[in-house]
Design a protein around this motif. Structure first.
Motif, PDB file in Angstrom:
ATOM      1  N   ARG A   1       0.834  -1.208   0.000  1.00 19.33           N
ATOM      2  CA  ARG A   1       0.000   0.000   0.000  1.00 19.33           C
ATOM      3  C   ARG A   1       0.867   1.257   0.000  1.00 19.33           C
ATOM      4  NH1 ARG A   1      -4.505   1.451   4.673  1.00 19.33           N
ATOM      5  NH2 ARG A   1      -4.810   3.660   4.144  1.00 19.33           N
ATOM      6  N   LEU A   2       1.927   1.250   0.812  1.00 18.99           N
ATOM      7  CA  LEU A   2       2.751   2.444   0.956  1.00 18.99           C
ATOM      8  C   LEU A   2       3.609   2.713  -0.279  1.00 18.99           C
ATOM      9  CD1 LEU A   2       3.841   2.167   4.701  1.00 18.99           C
ATOM     10  CD2 LEU A   2       2.299   3.852   3.690  1.00 18.99           C
ATOM     11  N   TRP A   3       4.246   1.666  -0.852  1.00 21.09           N
ATOM     12  CA  TRP A   3       5.129   1.941  -1.987  1.00 21.09           C
ATOM     13  C   TRP A   3       4.338   2.334  -3.234  1.00 21.09           C
ATOM     14  CZ3 TRP A   3       5.050  -0.437  -6.666  1.00 21.09           C
ATOM     15  CH2 TRP A   3       4.605  -1.762  -6.782  1.00 21.09           C
ATOM     16  N   ILE A   4       3.153   1.749  -3.407  1.00 22.78           N
ATOM     17  CA  ILE A   4       2.314   2.151  -4.545  1.00 22.78           C
ATOM     18  C   ILE A   4       1.813   3.585  -4.352  1.00 22.78           C
ATOM     19  CG2 ILE A   4       0.177   1.685  -5.798  1.00 22.78           C
ATOM     20  CD1 ILE A   4       0.559  -1.290  -5.106  1.00 22.78           C
ATOM     21  N   ALA A   5       1.417   3.915  -3.122  1.00 24.07           N
ATOM     22  CA  ALA A   5       0.963   5.278  -2.831  1.00 24.07           C
ATOM     23  C   ALA A   5       2.094   6.289  -3.020  1.00 24.07           C
ATOM     24  CB  ALA A   5       0.420   5.362  -1.410  1.00 24.07           C
ATOM     25  N   THR A   6       3.326   5.895  -2.700  1.00 27.13           N
ATOM     26  CA  THR A   6       4.478   6.784  -2.908  1.00 27.13           C
ATOM     27  C   THR A   6       4.605   7.151  -4.376  1.00 27.13           C
ATOM     28  OG1 THR A   6       5.665   5.823  -1.031  1.00 27.13           O
ATOM     29  CG2 THR A   6       6.975   7.032  -2.649  1.00 27.13           C
ATOM     30  N   ILE A   7       4.448   6.171  -5.265  1.00 26.50           N
ATOM     31  CA  ILE A   7       4.514   6.436  -6.707  1.00 26.50           C
ATOM     32  C   ILE A   7       3.381   7.363  -7.133  1.00 26.50           C
ATOM     33  CG2 ILE A   7       4.328   5.374  -8.990  1.00 26.50           C
ATOM     34  CD1 ILE A   7       5.660   2.894  -7.835  1.00 26.50           C
ATOM     35  N   ILE A   8       2.175   7.117  -6.608  1.00 23.86           N
ATOM     36  CA  ILE A   8       1.020   7.946  -6.962  1.00 23.86           C
ATOM     37  C   ILE A   8       1.239   9.401  -6.550  1.00 23.86           C
ATOM     38  CG2 ILE A   8      -1.423   8.380  -6.442  1.00 23.86           C
ATOM     39  CD1 ILE A   8      -1.765   5.317  -6.251  1.00 23.86           C
ATOM     40  N   PHE A   9       1.691   9.616  -5.303  1.00 21.08           N
ATOM     41  CA  PHE A   9       1.909  10.979  -4.833  1.00 21.08           C
ATOM     42  C   PHE A   9       3.108  11.625  -5.525  1.00 21.08           C
ATOM     43  CE2 PHE A   9      -0.449   9.456  -0.966  1.00 21.08           C
ATOM     44  CZ  PHE A   9      -1.549  10.288  -1.163  1.00 21.08           C
ATOM     45  N   GLY A  10       4.110  10.812  -5.901  1.00 22.96           N
ATOM     46  CA  GLY A  10       5.238  11.350  -6.657  1.00 22.96           C
ATOM     47  C   GLY A  10       4.793  11.860  -8.016  1.00 22.96           C
ATOM     48  N   LEU A  11       3.937  11.096  -8.702  1.00 23.21           N
ATOM     49  CA  LEU A  11       3.408  11.533  -9.999  1.00 23.21           C
ATOM     50  C   LEU A  11       2.527  12.761  -9.845  1.00 23.21           C
ATOM     51  CD1 LEU A  11       2.491   8.035 -11.527  1.00 23.21           C
ATOM     52  CD2 LEU A  11       4.397   9.526 -12.180  1.00 23.21           C
ATOM     53  N   TRP A  12       1.726  12.791  -8.773  1.00 26.19           N
ATOM     54  CA  TRP A  12       0.859  13.938  -8.504  1.00 26.19           C
ATOM     55  C   TRP A  12       1.707  15.191  -8.257  1.00 26.19           C
ATOM     56  CZ3 TRP A  12      -2.776  14.367  -3.622  1.00 26.19           C
ATOM     57  CH2 TRP A  12      -3.515  15.544  -3.701  1.00 26.19           C
TER      58      TRP A  12
END
Length: 292
Positions: free
Chosen positions: A24-35
């Motif tokens: 959950r955390l590493w996927i969310a990190t990618i999402i927020f990085g792209l955002w």
């Protein structure tokens, strides 16, 4: 946010709770990085100043590090408490963040709450505790029994960590943009979880598309959209009020479980829902809900 338990229930059929949090955390990190990258690119195209500076002050770095630590610790303690005590005990005790955020805001940040807010907080907490009473009375272990004392203490401590994370997020929200805060929280949380899953888990990633869909839902819907909206709201509402509104989460989880898994939805669930809503209304119309 109420979909969290649904996605976790699907995910843990293939991987452990720790591995679920890690994915959950590493996927969310990618999402927020792209955002974050998209927002910076958008600001450049529109020739607008960035929401935040690229250089962080020492105090901001310490707050970001602190919120990552207490957030991961809260999740770990909550998960671990479920292995030491029954779910009813853990649910009752983990519903205490509004009490601790109000107390912490009053002690450390000079926040003031009138009688109407405090009365609404008490009513909403009573409704949230009522959600766990039905299972509590049917469980083998009573609240604070000798056999479950360690697990009960861990659940209560997790509520204190969650409250601390909201108080820190409230301070960060006045300095940084939502995507910056959550990017660093998820990135640091991922780094903290790496040694845990490497030492304790044999299976790190889901094995089926349903498992991947569950952890992606946790990252995109619960972490990205859910926590994104929560952190955004902290610019306008106090952390005490936000955590109070989040007491609705287990009620909505029960509704979704009723729809998706045909789990029972008792009269006590509906009554607790009404009581929590009444408490939230009283707190919102009192002093202390809006951001000072």
């Amino acid at each position: 946010m109420s979909l969290t338990a649904i996605f976790i229930k699907i995910s843990v059929q293939e991987i452990s709770a720790n591995a679920t949090v890690f994915n959950r955390l590493w996927i969310a990190t990618i999402i927020f990085g792209l955002w974050n990258s998209f927002k910076q690119l958008q600001n450049k195209e529109l020739d607008e100043p960035a929401e935040t500076n690229s250089h962080y002050q020492i105090s901001e770095i310490m707050l970001l590090l602190g919120v990552a630590i207490v957030h991961v610790m809260g999740r770990f303690l909550w998960t671990w408490s479920l292995t030491q005590t029954n779910a009813a005990n853990a649910t009752v005790l983990s519903n205490m963040p509004p009490l601790f955020t109000a107390l912490g805001g009053w002690l450390f940040f000079g926040q003031r709450f009138d009688r109407r807010f405090v009365f609404g907080l008490g009513i909403a907490l009573a409704g949230a505790i009522g959600l766990g009473l039905e299972d509590l009375f049917l469980s083998e272990n009573s609240l604070f029994s000798e056999t479950a004392f360690i697990g009960d203490a861990a659940a209560l401590l997790s509520a204190m960590f969650y409250a601390a994370s909201f108080l820190i997020l409230e301070q960060l929200r006045s300095r940084l943009a939502v995507q910056n805060i959550l990017l660093w929280r998820c990135l640091l949380g991922t780094l903290f979880m790496i040694p845990v899953v490497l030492m304790l888990e044999d299976q790190l990633f889901p094995m089926s598309w349903q498992g991947w869909l569950a952890v992606f839902g946790l990252a995109a819907i619960c972490e990205g959209l859910g926590h994104g909206l929560i952190v955004y709201s902290l610019k306008y509402f106090s952390s005490a009020f936000v955590t109070l509104v989040l007491l609705l989460e287990p009620v909505m989880t029960a509704v979704f479980a009723w729809i998706l898994f045909s789990e029972g939805l008792s009269l006590l669930n509906l009554l607790a829902f009404a009581v929590i809503l009444e408490g939230i209304y009283l707190a919102k119309t009192g002093k202390g809900a809006d951001k000072a």
